[in-house]
Scaffold this motif. Structure first.
Motif, PDB file in Angstrom:
ATOM      1  N   LEU A  55       0.575  -1.178  -0.041  1.00  0.00           N
ATOM      2  CA  LEU A  55       0.233  -0.078   0.103  1.00  0.00           C
ATOM      3  C   LEU A  55       0.953   1.360  -0.043  1.00  0.00           C
ATOM      4  O   LEU A  55       1.951   1.161   0.559  1.00  0.00           O
ATOM      5  N   VAL A  56       0.243   2.277  -0.581  1.00  0.00           N
ATOM      6  CA  VAL A  56       1.286   3.533  -0.502  1.00  0.00           C
ATOM      7  C   VAL A  56       0.265   4.549   0.380  1.00  0.00           C
ATOM      8  O   VAL A  56      -0.912   4.495   0.618  1.00  0.00           O
ATOM      9  N   ARG A  57       0.969   5.591   0.906  1.00  0.00           N
ATOM     10  CA  ARG A  57       0.549   6.474   1.749  1.00  0.00           C
ATOM     11  C   ARG A  57      -0.146   7.750   0.962  1.00  0.00           C
ATOM     12  O   ARG A  57       0.680   8.158   0.466  1.00  0.00           O
ATOM     13  N   ASP A  58      -1.097   8.099   1.347  1.00  0.00           N
ATOM     14  CA  ASP A  58      -1.897   9.304   0.490  1.00  0.00           C
ATOM     15  C   ASP A  58      -1.359  10.503   1.418  1.00  0.00           C
ATOM     16  O   ASP A  58      -1.359  10.495   2.668  1.00  0.00           O
ATOM     17  N   LEU A  59      -0.383  11.331   0.737  1.00  0.00           N
ATOM     18  CA  LEU A  59       0.111  12.559   1.774  1.00  0.00           C
ATOM     19  C   LEU A  59      -0.942  13.526   2.130  1.00  0.00           C
ATOM     20  O   LEU A  59      -0.797  14.168   3.225  1.00  0.00           O
ATOM     21  N   ASP A  60      -2.158  13.587   1.561  1.00  0.00           N
ATOM     22  CA  ASP A  60      -3.098  14.736   1.869  1.00  0.00           C
ATOM     23  C   ASP A  60      -3.908  13.992   3.117  1.00  0.00           C
ATOM     24  O   ASP A  60      -4.148  14.786   4.152  1.00  0.00           O
ATOM     25  N   THR A  61      -4.394  12.774   3.170  1.00  0.00           N
ATOM     26  CA  THR A  61      -5.108  12.235   4.092  1.00  0.00           C
ATOM     27  C   THR A  61      -4.417  11.447   5.166  1.00  0.00           C
ATOM     28  O   THR A  61      -4.998  11.010   6.059  1.00  0.00           O
ATOM     29  N   ASP A  62      -3.209  11.108   4.700  1.00  0.00           N
ATOM     30  CA  ASP A  62      -2.348  10.036   5.807  1.00  0.00           C
ATOM     31  C   ASP A  62      -3.008   8.745   5.603  1.00  0.00           C
ATOM     32  O   ASP A  62      -2.468   7.950   6.612  1.00  0.00           O
ATOM     33  N   GLU A  63      -3.804   8.425   4.785  1.00  0.00           N
ATOM     34  CA  GLU A  63      -4.394   6.996   4.488  1.00  0.00           C
ATOM     35  C   GLU A  63      -3.753   6.032   3.745  1.00  0.00           C
ATOM     36  O   GLU A  63      -2.974   6.716   2.694  1.00  0.00           O
TER      37      GLU A  63
END
Length: 91
Positions: A55-63
């Motif tokens: 999985l990769v981390r969404d930098l805006d939501t941290d999800e």
């Protein structure tokens, strides 16, 4: 394929994968059905999910999210119908 073509509630894509990779794997659909998958889309609803390390981390939501492009599988023979280390079973 499911993302782009959708699910028609058949084994269309799983059957195609088996035909191309391992034509002798006659028990693949039966094995998936025993684990709760009734069609292609059921594999990813009741059977498998992308492993956390993929999985990769969404930098805006941290999800954590699935990557835009699925990573190549490794650690299984090319003709295997079993999931590679990129996938983990849903418990």
């Amino acid at each position: 394929m499911l993302r782009t073509e959708g699910c028609d509630h058949t084994w269309r894509w799983a059957s195609r994968f088996r035909e191309l990779r391992s034509p002798d794997a006659a028990g693949m659909q039966r094995r998936l059905s025993r684990r709760g998958a009734a069609c292609d889309c059921g594999i990813f609803v009741s059977e498998l999910t992308l492993a956390r390390h993929q999985l990769v981390r969404d930098l805006d939501t941290d999800e954590l999210e699935q990557p835009a492009v699925a990573p190549d599988c490794s650690a299984v023979r090319r003709t295997s119908t079993h999931p590679c280390a990129n996938w983990e079973r849903i418990r």
